[in-house]
Design a protein around this motif. Structure first.
Motif, PDB file in Angstrom:
ATOM      1  N   LEU A   1       0.815  -1.210   0.000  1.00 37.00           N
ATOM      2  CA  LEU A   1       0.000   0.000   0.000  1.00 37.00           C
ATOM      3  C   LEU A   1       0.847   1.258   0.000  1.00 37.00           C
ATOM      4  CD1 LEU A   1      -2.912   1.120   0.190  1.00 37.00           C
ATOM      5  CD2 LEU A   1      -2.661   1.065   2.682  1.00 37.00           C
ATOM      6  N   ALA A   2       1.920   1.267   0.788  1.00 37.34           N
ATOM      7  CA  ALA A   2       2.757   2.484   0.903  1.00 37.34           C
ATOM      8  C   ALA A   2       4.209   2.082   1.098  1.00 37.34           C
ATOM      9  CB  ALA A   2       2.279   3.339   2.072  1.00 37.34           C
ATOM     10  N   PRO A   3       4.891   1.640   0.033  1.00 36.41           N
ATOM     11  CA  PRO A   3       6.274   1.151   0.167  1.00 36.41           C
ATOM     12  C   PRO A   3       7.265   2.213   0.634  1.00 36.41           C
ATOM     13  CG  PRO A   3       5.667   1.405  -2.148  1.00 36.41           C
ATOM     14  CD  PRO A   3       4.405   1.578  -1.350  1.00 36.41           C
ATOM     15  N   ASP A   4       6.982   3.481   0.357  1.00 36.63           N
ATOM     16  CA  ASP A   4       7.916   4.552   0.726  1.00 36.63           C
ATOM     17  C   ASP A   4       7.612   5.175   2.086  1.00 36.63           C
ATOM     18  OD1 ASP A   4       9.382   4.309  -1.637  1.00 36.63           O
ATOM     19  OD2 ASP A   4       7.995   5.601  -2.730  1.00 36.63           O
ATOM     20  N   TYR A   5       6.650   4.620   2.792  1.00 32.48           N
ATOM     21  CA  TYR A   5       6.351   5.123   4.136  1.00 32.48           C
ATOM     22  C   TYR A   5       7.595   4.928   5.007  1.00 32.48           C
ATOM     23  CZ  TYR A   5       3.468   6.123   8.251  1.00 32.48           C
ATOM     24  OH  TYR A   5       2.916   6.686   9.378  1.00 32.48           O
ATOM     25  N   ARG A   6       7.986   5.968   5.726  1.00 32.43           N
ATOM     26  CA  ARG A   6       9.243   5.919   6.472  1.00 32.43           C
ATOM     27  C   ARG A   6       9.002   5.932   7.983  1.00 32.43           C
ATOM     28  NH1 ARG A   6      13.896   7.102   3.446  1.00 32.43           N
ATOM     29  NH2 ARG A   6      13.408   7.417   1.235  1.00 32.43           N
ATOM     30  N   ILE A   7       9.803   5.138   8.653  1.00 29.31           N
ATOM     31  CA  ILE A   7       9.794   5.106  10.109  1.00 29.31           C
ATOM     32  C   ILE A   7      11.155   5.573  10.616  1.00 29.31           C
ATOM     33  CG2 ILE A   7       8.088   3.257  10.209  1.00 29.31           C
ATOM     34  CD1 ILE A   7      10.344   1.310  10.735  1.00 29.31           C
ATOM     35  N   PHE A   8      11.228   5.886  11.918  1.00 30.11           N
ATOM     36  CA  PHE A   8      12.451   6.433  12.508  1.00 30.11           C
ATOM     37  C   PHE A   8      12.972   7.624  11.692  1.00 30.11           C
ATOM     38  CE2 PHE A   8      12.826   1.727  13.302  1.00 30.11           C
ATOM     39  CZ  PHE A   8      12.311   1.778  14.587  1.00 30.11           C
ATOM     40  N   PRO A   9      12.188   8.702  11.572  1.00 31.52           N
ATOM     41  CA  PRO A   9      12.568   9.829  10.705  1.00 31.52           C
ATOM     42  C   PRO A   9      13.855  10.522  11.117  1.00 31.52           C
ATOM     43  CG  PRO A   9      10.702  10.402  12.127  1.00 31.52           C
ATOM     44  CD  PRO A   9      10.903   8.933  12.270  1.00 31.52           C
ATOM     45  N   LEU A  10      14.320  10.335  12.343  1.00 37.06           N
ATOM     46  CA  LEU A  10      15.552  10.985  12.787  1.00 37.06           C
ATOM     47  C   LEU A  10      16.795  10.313  12.211  1.00 37.06           C
ATOM     48  CD1 LEU A  10      14.723  11.720  16.547  1.00 37.06           C
ATOM     49  CD2 LEU A  10      14.518  13.243  14.566  1.00 37.06           C
ATOM     50  N   ILE A  11      16.631   9.121  11.634  1.00 35.49           N
ATOM     51  CA  ILE A  11      17.771   8.405  11.057  1.00 35.49           C
ATOM     52  C   ILE A  11      17.818   8.676   9.555  1.00 35.49           C
ATOM     53  CG2 ILE A  11      18.889   6.163  10.751  1.00 35.49           C
ATOM     54  CD1 ILE A  11      17.386   5.162  13.174  1.00 35.49           C
ATOM     55  N   ASN A  12      18.583   9.683   9.169  1.00 37.49           N
ATOM     56  CA  ASN A  12      18.743  10.015   7.744  1.00 37.49           C
ATOM     57  C   ASN A  12      17.410  10.181   7.021  1.00 37.49           C
ATOM     58  OD1 ASN A  12      21.588   9.949   7.896  1.00 37.49           O
ATOM     59  ND2 ASN A  12      21.598   7.721   7.598  1.00 37.49           N
ATOM     60  N   GLY A  13      16.454  10.807   7.676  1.00 34.82           N
ATOM     61  CA  GLY A  13      15.167  11.037   7.038  1.00 34.82           C
ATOM     62  C   GLY A  13      14.191   9.884   7.146  1.00 34.82           C
ATOM     63  N   GLY A  14      14.586   8.828   7.807  1.00 37.45           N
ATOM     64  CA  GLY A  14      13.682   7.708   7.995  1.00 37.45           C
ATOM     65  C   GLY A  14      14.051   6.492   7.160  1.00 37.45           C
ATOM     66  N   ILE A  15      13.576   5.317   7.610  1.00 39.04           N
ATOM     67  CA  ILE A  15      13.834   4.057   6.908  1.00 39.04           C
ATOM     68  C   ILE A  15      12.553   3.630   6.212  1.00 39.04           C
ATOM     69  CG2 ILE A  15      14.522   1.645   7.167  1.00 39.04           C
ATOM     70  CD1 ILE A  15      15.965   2.433   9.731  1.00 39.04           C
ATOM     71  N   PRO A  16      12.581   3.431   4.889  1.00 40.37           N
ATOM     72  CA  PRO A  16      11.374   2.964   4.186  1.00 40.37           C
ATOM     73  C   PRO A  16      10.959   1.586   4.714  1.00 40.37           C
ATOM     74  CG  PRO A  16      13.034   3.751   2.634  1.00 40.37           C
ATOM     75  CD  PRO A  16      13.707   3.660   3.972  1.00 40.37           C
ATOM     76  N   ILE A  17       9.663   1.378   4.830  1.00 42.89           N
ATOM     77  CA  ILE A  17       9.216   0.099   5.395  1.00 42.89           C
ATOM     78  C   ILE A  17       9.488  -1.072   4.460  1.00 42.89           C
ATOM     79  CG2 ILE A  17       7.444   1.136   6.849  1.00 42.89           C
ATOM     80  CD1 ILE A  17       5.369   0.245   4.821  1.00 42.89           C
ATOM     81  N   TRP A  18       9.708  -0.796   3.165  1.00 46.50           N
ATOM     82  CA  TRP A  18      10.009  -1.905   2.268  1.00 46.50           C
ATOM     83  C   TRP A  18      11.335  -2.564   2.632  1.00 46.50           C
ATOM     84  CZ3 TRP A  18      14.471  -2.126  -0.510  1.00 46.50           C
ATOM     85  CH2 TRP A  18      15.140  -0.930  -0.804  1.00 46.50           C
ATOM     86  N   VAL A  19      12.242  -1.809   3.271  1.00 47.13           N
ATOM     87  CA  VAL A  19      13.518  -2.382   3.693  1.00 47.13           C
ATOM     88  C   VAL A  19      13.289  -3.422   4.791  1.00 47.13           C
ATOM     89  CG1 VAL A  19      15.748  -1.884   4.758  1.00 47.13           C
ATOM     90  CG2 VAL A  19      14.789  -0.302   3.073  1.00 47.13           C
TER      91      VAL A  19
END
Length: 311
Positions: free
Chosen positions: A169-187
């Motif tokens: 649904l949202a592959p580019d949704y990012r978590i932990f935004p303080l880490i280089n702008g966030g980690i995409p959930i697809w990772v």
């Protein structure tokens, strides 16, 4: 309106909000864990030997809830295709299940509505269980060790379905935004899938195939949802039917003549409706929370887009 714009103006479902499917799913898993742990303690206190207590606990309790690998054992206990996905008495097992459900389920609920989480969980667990049975009994390398293959337990396949559905649904949704702008959930999902993929050619190959099948189920669910096919619709209709069955006064409640006459009119007389109202916005946001953005009418989508620009 894209997902990021909608995310900025929406009200997320609160932890204690009524009909919060995510919280209900976590509580259901926790209740199974607490109940099984309590029963295990009772067995431990009832026998002199810990080994004897574990043996009776496994045979008399766990074997009736977990999914057996042997089909001859499964068919007399066919309900285990549903109970296994909630069955765990491992501390680390329940912690990992709850954390994964919360991490991905929170995002899924925020973007696709409150009603899709439980159907995805159940579909993923069901088809993952079917894949476990088929793989163990049809793949020669796995079948030769069927007598030593432990029964399938836990929500691994069901949680994988939620993780892949959210990523689809949202592959580019990012978590932990303080880490280089966030980690995409697809990772995270890719790591999750890669671990299971790497263990197919092992003694736990049946479990890995179940997890991957659950992930594929979550992917197909979201693909169909985007096309307007809601695979969970019949589940909600069933729940509503059961609710009406046990609440006859709700089903038989008739609107008064005043209400019938009032709602025959499409507009309210002598009322001036402003372009943007907080009540209208709240109603649309509640509809998204319960049913998902795709269920909005074109008029509602235009209203939401205009509201996002004004706000």
């Amino acid at each position: 309106m894209n997902l990021s714009e909608m995310h900025n103006i929406r009200r997320r479902p609160l932890l204690g909000e009524d009909k919060n499917a995510l919280v209900f799913l976590i509580i259901l898993n926790a209740l199974f864990f607490i109940s099984l742990t309590f029963i295990k303690i009772v067995y431990f206190l009832s026998y002199d030997s810990n080994a004897t207590a574990n043996l009776f606990f496994q045979k008399q309790i766990v074997d009736w809830l977990s999914l057996p690998a042997d089909t001859s054992v499964f068919f007399p206990k066919i309900w285990t295709i549903f109970t296994y996905m909630f069955t765990t008495y491992s501390v680390w097992g329940i912690i990992s299940t709850v954390l994964w459900i919360w991490a991905f389920g929170y995002i899924l609920q925020d973007l696709a509505g409150n009603k899709n989480i439980i159907p995805i969980y159940l579909y993923g667990g069901f088809f993952g269980g079917i894949a476990f049975l088929l793989s163990i009994n049809l793949i020669p390398a796995l079948y030769q060790n069927i007598a030593f293959t432990p029964a399938l337990m836990g929500g691994g396949a069901a949680v994988m379905a939620i993780a892949v559905a959210t990523t689809t649904l949202a592959p580019d949704y990012r978590i932990f935004p303080l880490i280089n702008g966030g980690i995409p959930i697809w990772v995270l999902t890719l790591i999750f899938v890669a671990i299971d993929y790497a263990t197919i050619a092992s003694q736990n190959g049946g479990n890995a195939i179940a997890h991957l099948t659950g992930g594929m189920t979550g992917f197909l669910y979201i693909r169909q949802l985007k096309r307007g096919n809601d695979w969970g619709h019949w589940m909600h209709r069933l729940v509503e039917w059961v609710d009406d069955l046990f609440n006859p006064e709700k089903k038989n409640k008739q609107a008064s003549n005043k209400e019938k006459l009032f709602y025959q009119s499409t507009t309210k007389p002598f009322q001036k409706t402003p372009n943007i109202t907080q009540q209208r916005l709240d109603d649309i946001l509640d509809k998204i929370t319960q049913q998902g953005y795709h269920m909005l009418s074109e008029e509602e989508k235009k209203f939401l887009k205009k509201a996002s620009k004004d706000l």
